[in-house]
Scaffold this motif. Structure first.
Motif, PDB file in Angstrom:
ATOM      1  N   PHE A  20     -19.244  -1.258 -46.147  1.00  0.00           N
ATOM      2  CA  PHE A  20     -20.108  -1.729 -47.239  1.00  0.00           C
ATOM      3  C   PHE A  20     -21.498  -1.129 -47.087  1.00  0.00           C
ATOM      4  CE2 PHE A  20     -17.309  -5.652 -46.852  1.00  0.00           C
ATOM      5  CZ  PHE A  20     -16.578  -5.365 -47.988  1.00  0.00           C
ATOM      6  N   ARG A  21     -22.213  -1.089 -48.225  1.00  0.00           N
ATOM      7  CA  ARG A  21     -23.626  -0.683 -48.174  1.00  0.00           C
ATOM      8  C   ARG A  21     -24.428  -1.768 -48.891  1.00  0.00           C
ATOM      9  NH1 ARG A  21     -25.401   4.706 -50.295  1.00  0.00           N
ATOM     10  NH2 ARG A  21     -24.691   3.804 -52.252  1.00  0.00           N
TER      11      ARG A  21
ATOM     12  N   ASP B  77     -25.302  -1.273 -52.582  1.00  0.00           N
ATOM     13  CA  ASP B  77     -24.234  -1.489 -53.573  1.00  0.00           C
ATOM     14  C   ASP B  77     -24.073  -2.975 -53.884  1.00  0.00           C
ATOM     15  OD1 ASP B  77     -23.728   1.228 -53.516  1.00  0.00           O
ATOM     16  OD2 ASP B  77     -22.250   1.041 -51.886  1.00  0.00           O
ATOM     17  N   LEU B  78     -24.240  -3.805 -52.838  1.00  0.00           N
ATOM     18  CA  LEU B  78     -24.032  -5.249 -53.027  1.00  0.00           C
ATOM     19  C   LEU B  78     -25.213  -5.866 -53.796  1.00  0.00           C
ATOM     20  CD1 LEU B  78     -22.494  -6.111 -49.540  1.00  0.00           C
ATOM     21  CD2 LEU B  78     -21.384  -5.255 -51.607  1.00  0.00           C
TER      22      LEU B  78
ATOM     23  N   ARG C  60     -26.892  -4.209 -56.091  1.00  0.00           N
ATOM     24  CA  ARG C  60     -26.701  -3.789 -57.489  1.00  0.00           C
ATOM     25  C   ARG C  60     -25.572  -4.583 -58.145  1.00  0.00           C
ATOM     26  NH1 ARG C  60     -25.815   2.274 -56.984  1.00  0.00           N
ATOM     27  NH2 ARG C  60     -26.065   2.393 -59.234  1.00  0.00           N
ATOM     28  N   LYS C  61     -24.540  -4.870 -57.366  1.00  0.00           N
ATOM     29  CA  LYS C  61     -23.411  -5.640 -57.918  1.00  0.00           C
ATOM     30  C   LYS C  61     -23.902  -7.023 -58.363  1.00  0.00           C
ATOM     31  CE  LYS C  61     -18.670  -6.917 -56.605  1.00  0.00           C
ATOM     32  NZ  LYS C  61     -17.664  -6.788 -55.544  1.00  0.00           N
TER      33      LYS C  61
ATOM     34  N   GLU D 165     -17.789  -9.133 -48.409  1.00  0.00           N
ATOM     35  CA  GLU D 165     -19.102  -8.555 -48.747  1.00  0.00           C
ATOM     36  C   GLU D 165     -20.237  -9.502 -48.342  1.00  0.00           C
ATOM     37  OE1 GLU D 165     -17.916  -5.720 -52.578  1.00  0.00           O
ATOM     38  OE2 GLU D 165     -18.178  -7.869 -52.896  1.00  0.00           O
TER      39      GLU D 165
ATOM     40  N   TRP E 213     -31.581  -8.897 -52.647  1.00  0.00           N
ATOM     41  CA  TRP E 213     -30.299  -9.567 -52.929  1.00  0.00           C
ATOM     42  C   TRP E 213     -30.526 -11.055 -53.252  1.00  0.00           C
ATOM     43  CZ3 TRP E 213     -27.450 -13.374 -50.193  1.00  0.00           C
ATOM     44  CH2 TRP E 213     -26.190 -13.632 -50.730  1.00  0.00           C
TER      45      TRP E 213
END
Ligand code: URA
Length: 447
Positions: free
Chosen positions: A9-10, A13-14, A16-17, A28, A49
């Motif tokens: 995982f990065r 990316d999480l 942005r998700k 995640e 986040w």
């Protein structure tokens, strides 16, 4: 398709998700919590986040995964060696909200064990750990074995999240405090429930605040949060109740760390302001009931009243303070608690009745005096605070003091004074209703 292994995982990316409204998988979320705890994900990415969660929310599954990951970021204590039920209380945060200091020794003196993991000031709200640390020498950072020893010896112990217990909450809590990311029911649920499930309690009373000084300003939001936490605790086999209680004005009269300790000592000695005493008795009653010490909540209230009147609750508090390294001479003589020498009255120009108080501003006034943190590295001044003289429904004459700032100089008091002046609403007629202390209980069975 199988999920990528945790290491693939990065964080970007999480973030942005979640920013785009997606739901994260358990793996995640586990990746983020682990990375935050071990420092491999930087604070700026965690903060981004967290903000995405505040704005986009979480599903029930995500909330459960976050709570689970935070709970297992450290040890889950096994307190089965203690010879009676373990019960705790946690508040979602308020202004002058100091009941924990009364409840832990009171309920321990009634025969139950109270293993309490608390927090520091969060946003405009005060924190139990900061209050306790205004007692010279008091240690909130006990090791697990010390925590066990104090619990065994006096039935209650009050500590913070540590490197060992709920370390992810310790990290995220401090980050949320500084980044405007407290007010999310999902994050509050995971923060509270991870600590409470880690401490090995059998039963939990949640004090979910609503009103102008709470994180959940609207009652329906408080109920949503309460139900989320009750459901999470019940799924883990805990006896749960949530009380929705009023935070439209400061609880009691004192706001500020040492001042609040002083007011708790008054309650433990059978005095103190009525609203604070009533709420303590109500919460203690539920703790006795869900902890199985009494058959009804009404019996629990009678028991709590008797224990305070007997002096046993105060004695238990002194014992806990002593065992955690605190100077009990200040408990015997609270005039020896840290105190600010300067006083500034906040008065109103017109006569009338107090109809409302912007309670969050009262909490913020205390923070900017130095009673809370504006940056993570700030130290808290135990001595400063606000003594509230007028509450909702009280009559005031022109020029009379509404509250008094305890500080070190006029200059220091000036911004807090302005906030406090603006926070009081005075009208010619009294308000139609005074806020009721306990709005409702969320509990499935008979009580
Ligand atoms: N209390 C906590 O422990 N966590 C929160 O997020 C809010 C109140």
């Amino acid at each position: 398709m199988t999920e990528p292994s945790v290491s693939r995982f990065r964080a970007i990316d999480l973030i942005r998700k979640k920013r785009d409204g997606g739901a994260l998988s358990a793996a995640e979320i586990q990746y983020l919590v682990k990375g935050c705890t071990d420092g491999s994900i930087p604070d700026y990415q965690m903060a981004a986040w967290l903000m995405a969660v505040v704005l986009r929310g979480m599903t029930r599954e995500e909330t459960a995964s976050l709570t689970h990951a935070m709970l297992h970021s450290g040890e889950v204590l096994d307190l089965s060696f203690l010879p009676a039920k373990k019960v705790d209380k946690h508040s979602t945060g308020g202004v002058g909200d100091k009941t924990s200091l009364v409840l832990a020794p009171l309920v321990a003196a009634g025969g139950l064990f109270v293993p309490m993991i608390s927090g520091r000031g969060l946003g405009h709200t005060g924190g139990t750990l900061d209050k306790l640390e205004s007692i010279p020498g008091f240690r909130v950072g006990l090791s697990v074995s010390e925590f066990h020893r104090v619990l065994k010896a006096c039935g209650c112990s009050m500590i913070g999240q540590t490197e060992k217990i709920a370390p992810a909450d310790r990290k995220l809590y401090a980050l949320r405090d500084m980044t405007g990311t407290v007010e999310s029911p999902y994050l509050i649920c995971a923060s509270i429930m991870s600590k409470k499930l880690a401490e090995g309690t059998d039963a939990l009373v949640l004090d979910v605040k609503t009103g102008s000084g709470a994180f959940m300003k609207k009652e329906e939001d408080a109920v949503f949060l309460a139900e989320l936490m009750v459901e999470t605790g019940e799924r883990m086999g805990k006896q749960m109740v949530a009380l929705i209680t009023d935070m439209n004005q400061p609880l009691g009269r004192m706001v500020g760390n040492a001042l609040e300790v002083q007011e708790c000592i008054e309650i433990l000695q059978g005095g103190g302001p009525e609203d604070l005493r009533e709420l303590c008795l109500h919460l203690a009653a539920w703790m006795f009931f869900v902890g199985g010490a009494t058959k009804t909540v009404a019996d629990g209230k009678r028991l709590a009243e008797e224990i305070i009147a007997s002096g046993k609750a105060f004695e238990r508090f002194r014992h806990m303070v002593e065992l955690q390294g605190g100077d009990i001479s200040v408990i015997n003589d609270p005039t020896r608690l840290p105190a600010a020498e300067h006083r500034v009255d906040v008065s109103n120009r017109q006569a009338g009745y107090v109809t409302a108080i912007a309670c969050e501003q009262v909490g913020t006034a205390c923070v900017i005096l130095g009673g809370g943190r504006e940056r993570q590295e700030d130290s808290v001044d135990p001595a400063v605070g606000i003594v509230v003289h007028k509450k909702i429904g009280d009559k005031v004459s022109a020029g009379e003091a509404l509250c008094t700032i305890h500080c070190h100089s006029d200059q220091q008091a000036a911004p807090a004074k302005k906030l406090l002046e603006e926070s009081y609403q005075i009208a010619v007629d009294p308000p139609a209703h005074k806020p009721s202390l306990v709005h409702r209980a969320i509990y499935k069975g008979e009580h």
